[in-house]
Design an enzyme around this catalytic site. Sequence first.
Site, mmCIF file in Angstrom:
data_model
loop_
_atom_site.group_PDB
_atom_site.id
_atom_site.type_symbol
_atom_site.label_atom_id
_atom_site.label_comp_id
_atom_site.label_asym_id
_atom_site.label_seq_id
_atom_site.Cartn_x
_atom_site.Cartn_y
_atom_site.Cartn_z
ATOM 1 N N CYS A 99 0.849 -1.194 0.000
ATOM 2 C CA CYS A 99 0.000 0.000 0.000
ATOM 3 C C CYS A 99 0.883 1.242 0.000
ATOM 4 C CB CYS A 99 -0.897 0.011 1.233
ATOM 5 S SG CYS A 99 0.054 -0.022 2.750
ATOM 6 N N CYS A 102 3.498 1.545 2.727
ATOM 7 C CA CYS A 102 4.747 0.807 2.550
ATOM 8 C C CYS A 102 5.747 1.662 1.774
ATOM 9 C CB CYS A 102 4.511 -0.483 1.767
ATOM 10 S SG CYS A 102 3.263 -1.552 2.475
ATOM 11 N N ASP A 498 -0.991 22.512 -25.019
ATOM 12 C CA ASP A 498 0.112 22.436 -25.959
ATOM 13 C C ASP A 498 -0.491 22.607 -27.352
ATOM 14 O OD1 ASP A 498 2.709 21.854 -26.965
ATOM 15 O OD2 ASP A 498 2.003 19.841 -27.444
ATOM 16 N N ASP A 688 0.828 16.453 -25.578
ATOM 17 C CA ASP A 688 1.379 15.171 -25.987
ATOM 18 C C ASP A 688 2.837 15.394 -26.328
ATOM 19 O OD1 ASP A 688 1.041 14.180 -29.423
ATOM 20 O OD2 ASP A 688 1.635 16.113 -28.610
ATOM 21 N N ASP A 692 6.569 17.213 -23.406
ATOM 22 C CA ASP A 692 5.504 17.559 -22.486
ATOM 23 C C ASP A 692 5.455 16.645 -21.275
ATOM 24 O OD1 ASP A 692 4.588 19.700 -23.848
ATOM 25 O OD2 ASP A 692 3.115 18.594 -25.022
#
Lengths: 810, 49
Positions: A99, A102, A498, A688, A692
Amino acid sequence: MPAAQCYHCGLLVAEPGRWRAPLLGAPRDFCCAGCEAVAGTIAAAGFERYYETRSAAGTAPAELAPAEELDDPQAQAQFVAATGEHGREASLILDRIRCAACLWLVEQWLRRQPGILRASVNYATRRAHVAWDARSTKLSQLVAAVRAIGYDAYPWDPQRQGAMERGERRKALWRLFVAGFGAMQVMMYAFPAYLDDGGTLPRDVEALFRWASLLLTLPVLLFSCTPFFAAAWQDARHRRISLDTPIALGIAAGFGASAWATLAGSGAVYFDSIAMLVFLLLGARYLELGARQRAARSLDRLARWMPSFALRLAGEAPHKVAVHLLAPGDRVLVPAGERVPADGVVERGASSADESLLTGEARPVRKAAGARLVGGSVNLEQPLVLRVMRVGAETQAAAIGRLVERAAAARPRAVAGADRIARSLTWLVLAVAAAAGLYWQDPWVAIAVLVATCPCALALATPVTLTAASARLLSLGMALTRARALEALERATDVVLDKTGTLTEGRFALARTVPLGALDAQACLQLAGALESASRHPLARAFGGAATAAAVDPLSCPGRGMEGSIDGRRLRIGSESFCRELCEVAPPRAFVPPDASHTPVFLACSTGWLAAFLLTDRLRPEARGLVAGLRNAGLHVHLVSGDQPAVVEACARRLGIECFAGAVAPEGKLEYIARLQGEGRVVLMIGDGLNDAPVLARADVSIAMGGGADAAQLQADLVLTGDSLRGVVAAMRLARRTMRIVRQNFGWALAYNALALPAAAAGWIGPWEAALGMAASSFIVVLNAGRISAPARDQRPWKASTSSYRSQSA
Amino acid sequence: MESLYLLVPLSVGVVIAIGWVFWRALESGQFDDLERPGYSILEDDDLKR
């Protein structure tokens, strides 16, 4: 006799017969002991099929060494980067993690080790990024330290990751199914007891049902529940507490009490509630596991931008070598159409390179002798000889990859708030249960408190809602890779867009044809198509499909254009100066493209000019609707691009975006977002491209285009599965609805616990009512979450935005 | 009512049998990749023959 090739990596075998091993029923030759060993390992693991189904030669990955051997500089070359004289950096995959707590523990533990400079853990990918001082510690000591606290760490190695993933998923599914089968059948046995209104169910039949329930709940308890017990035990040993603690205590106490009632033949049993609770909790965890593994898998693709092999020049003869064997100073031949294997400088040849993976810009960059080439970019036209400057982990592509991981690791602190509430409530529950048990001198009261207020409604409130939202998003064409993104999406105040590949289609298309000679536009287009059909240049793709004939002996002149013969006529297509050399006259009239976003391409024959083509990276049809929709939703829209300022400005003007910036490098985009965040704004980034990727990770919440570079997707919170922006505004609306439902669920779970806790502590409710109350509270939470899947009833502020979005995109 | 003494133990056995069958399926790797079968229908096996 043809020279034999290495069966594993495809290199020429210098000494046939020296390294030979049977594989797939025949003896195979290998180029070296390394390839032989790798192939042997593959065969021993039962993966011989790899050789049957592969479509390209393999690579020779380093074997995972035992901890002490990690300090070997040769082995470290694969995964350790040097920073300064003594500084070292590496990425580690963490194993046996259960989890978020941890991961936090590993991070804290690593930071406490002597000689450690930096340690951060990426929660999505379960990787640790560590930096240490080579004088005072060693990598093997760090790995040993991680092992000392019950976890394991491996240096980054994609094949290991694959095996880990499969094992984890199989086990989780098996646990889920055991709990599911158990829960279904135990519920059947419990049913007669619920219907019994006194005396209709004989005692001995009831005992039979109880024993059958006990038998089937046992595997649920002993096998399916182990993650809860293990986590609770781990927490107890470190004197910490988590949501797993009361779940484990409640399950154990509930089972113990039920088993006692069964053995003694009196008292209440609630095996059905226990099995159902475990099934629901494990179901939520399994879905979470799937989402996390998807995110981690896409991160592995980062390594695949680099080719596996390079052609090293010894004298003038090229030899194929594995990329990790290249050293600075080597001379390498990069054939046209292939990826550049390392950062370096062009020594001979002229060509152009597609660096779009690294910069996001589709325009090819011209490369002549002396120009810098970036590893991972594509050499487009002519072979180049490259002098290697930086290799492996030192390359720019690898540096960006590390930047991505580090940026992502810096984030998840913000989600700790809800956990803290649950944690303090857990303490309260444990204290009240103990106090009530002591006060009444009755263990059943303590169990009732634990079961009734077991914070499972609280634990389910968020994951169940987010899972429903995630499914709904998928039907809207968006994949949610990080559940907490919805929270940030709801709070977003600014959107940074972008340009290339996001608002535009990311490829050149023909905007206009201007005939300059006797031929009409259609005829010119056909000639251009015929010439460009032999070119790899991105601009050439704009003419794809127009050709009906092919050019004779086409010749590519790097950075200038194409030349060829059609019907006996010599033709050139390309830049103005290139065509002018052929027809030797000035263009008929000074041709000026309308704005900087258009790139002109000329066509000429030896007797004169034929045509000018205007190419442009077209705006997506839905871009205008997106910007309007976001503005109507009360968000500030920014356009930040690496493209030329004039192009960016023209694009912003057309879309009605007031804040824009051009010629911004990746670091500049990071700064832009950091500045907005410094002003207290919550930033949504849509983009994208590899440049980026760090920016997407830095933003509070990010959306990546599905058609974009893989790298962008991995750090994005949401990925558009279709190549369209249409889902974005709908996702914003869904995020607001989801967070409202999460808050309702949280409120309900807290209110239920606030009522049930004193009632159970006062001894008013028995274990039977407690279990019913707990199940009902969870059920209501699940039902409420289900409302997300229902079609949205538009809220008033959103109504305006949706209708205008539709009318504009129509 | 007496039939329950046969049917209840039988149902326990059936659940265990179902669990075992599922475990076999899991270990054979049927659930390892739930995405690939969707694509495999598109893979053209005929070309290899």
